[in-house]
Motif scaffolding. Structure first.
Motif, PDB file in Angstrom:
ATOM      1  N   ARG A 128       0.824  -1.204   0.000  1.00  0.00           N
ATOM      2  CA  ARG A 128       0.000   0.000   0.000  1.00  0.00           C
ATOM      3  C   ARG A 128       0.860   1.257   0.000  1.00  0.00           C
ATOM      4  O   ARG A 128       0.618   2.186  -0.775  1.00  0.00           O
ATOM      5  N   ARG A 129       1.865   1.275   0.871  1.00  0.00           N
ATOM      6  CA  ARG A 129       2.732   2.456   0.946  1.00  0.00           C
ATOM      7  C   ARG A 129       3.512   2.647  -0.366  1.00  0.00           C
ATOM      8  O   ARG A 129       3.642   3.758  -0.869  1.00  0.00           O
ATOM      9  N   GLU A 131       1.354   4.086  -3.019  1.00  0.00           N
ATOM     10  CA  GLU A 131       1.137   5.532  -2.845  1.00  0.00           C
ATOM     11  C   GLU A 131       2.197   6.335  -3.583  1.00  0.00           C
ATOM     12  O   GLU A 131       1.890   7.315  -4.280  1.00  0.00           O
ATOM     13  N   ARG A 178       5.528  11.259   5.254  1.00  0.00           N
ATOM     14  CA  ARG A 178       4.919   9.930   5.329  1.00  0.00           C
ATOM     15  C   ARG A 178       5.799   8.949   6.099  1.00  0.00           C
ATOM     16  O   ARG A 178       5.305   8.106   6.840  1.00  0.00           O
TER      17      ARG A 178
END
Length: 495
Positions: free
Chosen positions: A431-432, A435, A477
């Protein structure tokens, strides 16, 4: 200090030094693309695409084997220093033997090899002999350089690499200043400069071997070959996959030999513009290979590899944006006649990112000594490259070659990930990473859209803002302490 911090610092150390060294080497690209035409530079591109293939063949996967069996010497106990010396002597001995035999064959068969390589080489078969000599001396230094990495002697490693590059650049430019490139021998002087620097580098690195004599221990070598031969096969396929696009352009481009070499020269020049991405992958490999092949516990390895992959993707996306958003500046690396191919730059950069992702995905089977997977994956990539080249290059030339390379790298990443997920599950933060990829694609297309509706100066200002947005997002992040990381890296250099 956590494992990941150690890897980050080693990557930064190798990275800063490698960027400086490689930058000096890449000074030859703007120089050559301004004094040679596209076809002549195509010869340079052609030769320097073949050299890595020969280096992989002759090294036989011994670099990775040296790291792995040095770790084994520590794990087995006893006289660790003697065990490591034996590993070094054997791996160095076999690579030197390969290199000498290779050069003898090239020297004896230089004319048939020249005919196989094309018209440009038939007139100068001595080019072939010089290239063979360069390869022989470079192979002889590979294991000593690996030993410096294994011992953590980054400074000496960098100094010797810098010596090689500085000599090469100085000689190459010096030969041009005195007019040697205008002689009948022409581009051959590029090779002479490289040969001299390779010989001096070998002489300079010999003291670091501590008078260890290259000597092959047959019993040890049998164990090493079981580990290294799959790496050799995969290395050949992987290097062929990385550089065969140049050969495909040379042989599949419609038209005469000059036109084909011109396409090859154009393609080679644009690939050089992607230098920053290439440098990042190389500097990461220098630090990551000995790091991940050391004696980690299984769960520690998985944790470190997952984190490393995430940060690699993050950094790669930032580098991608830096180059494509400011491509006008990076285009100055090559001569004006070579800039018409700038449109393939994003595709070439994306291919380099895929190569780095595959590198990360390869560490688990090297660690587990299941190196046969490397052969499966790289042959898949090679098959895709060859098949698609026959479809795209005859119609689209070097542009088709760029897309062939990207699809091949992507296919290797997909299969590598599926194998990893099945046989050695690593908790990658998909997921990261997604992104960062999605944000990068969105920023790239936003920039391209802005290019069509605003002035060039306004477009550059927008690109600065977009890149700043991506950088700030990554720092926020990941909660990166930039000051602490900088202090730690500087402190490492001072020690």
């Amino acid at each position: 200090m956590t494992m990941l911090e150690k890897l980050a610092k080693q990557t930064a150390i190798y990275g800063i030094s490698t960027i400086v060294v490689r930058f000096l080497n890449y000074l030859l690209t703007p120089y050559y693309t301004r004094i040679f035409d596209q076809a002549t530079y195509g010869i340079v591109t052609d030769i320097y695409a073949l050299i890595p293939f020969a280096l992989v063949l002759l090294s036989m996967g011994m670099e990775s084997s040296y790291f792995r069996f040095s770790t084994r010497a520590e794990e087995e106990g006893g006289d660790v220093a003697e065990g490591k010396r034996k590993v070094f002597a054997s791996t160095w001995g076999v690579t030197i033997l390969n290199a000498v035999i290779f050069f003898a064959i090239v020297w004896l068969l230089n004319m048939p090899i020249a005919r196989a390589m094309g018209e440009a080489y038939v007139a100068h078969p001595e080019y072939v002999v010089i290239v063979g000599a360069i390869i022989m001396f470079d192979v002889a230094t590979m294991i000593p350089f690996s030993r410096l990495r294994e011992q953590g002697k980054a400074l000496r490693f960098v100094v010797l690499k810098a010596l090689n590059v500085l000599l090469n650049v100085a000689l190459a430019i010096g030969f041009g200043v005195v007019g040697l490139y205008a002689t009948e021998f022409g581009v051959g002087w590029v090779l002479v400069a490289n040969l001299i620097s390779s010989i001096i580098t070998l002489l300079a690195i010999l003291p670091s071997t501590e008078r260890i004599v290259p000597r092959i221990d047959r019993k040890l070598m049998r164990r090493i070959l079981v580990y290294s031969l799959p790496l050799l096969i995969s290395g050949l396929a992987g290097t062929a996959n990385e550089f065969i696009d140049r050969q495909m352009i040379k042989y599949l481009t419609p038209g005469d030999a000059i036109e084909a070499m011109s396409e090859l020269g154009l393609y080679g020049a644009i690939v050089k513009i992607a230098v920053v991405m290439t440098l990042f992958t190389q500097m990461y490999r220098l630090a990551a290979e000995p790091f991940f092949l050391s004696g980690f516990k299984k769960e520690e390895f998985k944790e470190a590899n997952a984190a490393a992959m995430k940060y690699f993707i993050m950094a790669s996306m930032l580098i991608f944006l830096c180059i494509v958003l400011f491509r006008d500046l990076f285009a100055l690396i090559v001569g004006r006649d070579f800039r018409e191919g700038i449109g393939i730059l994003p595709v070439v950069l994306a291919s380099n990112v895929m190569a780095g992702v595959w590198l990360n995905l390869s560490f688990w089977y090297k660690r587990e000594e299941k190196t046969r997977y490397a052969a499966y994956i790289t042959f898949l990539g090679l098959g895709v490259t060859i098949a698609l080249s026959f479809v795209l290059i005859p119609s689209y030339g070097y542009r088709g070659a760029a897309w062939v390379r990207f699809v091949a790298e992507l296919s290797m990443v997909v299969v590598s990930y599926l194998l990893c997920r099945k046989h050695y599950p690593i908790p990658y933060d998909l997921r990261r990473m997604a992104e960062y990829v999605v944000l990068t694609i969105a920023i790239y297309f936003a920039s391209e859209f802005a290019l069509g509706i605003v002035s060039h100066s306004a477009w550059l200002a927008i690109n600065v803002a977009l890149f700043g947005l991506a950088l700030c997002f990554a720092i926020w992040r990941e909660k990166i302490d930039v000051k602490a990381l900088s202090r730690a890296t500087i402190g490492k250099f001072r020690r």
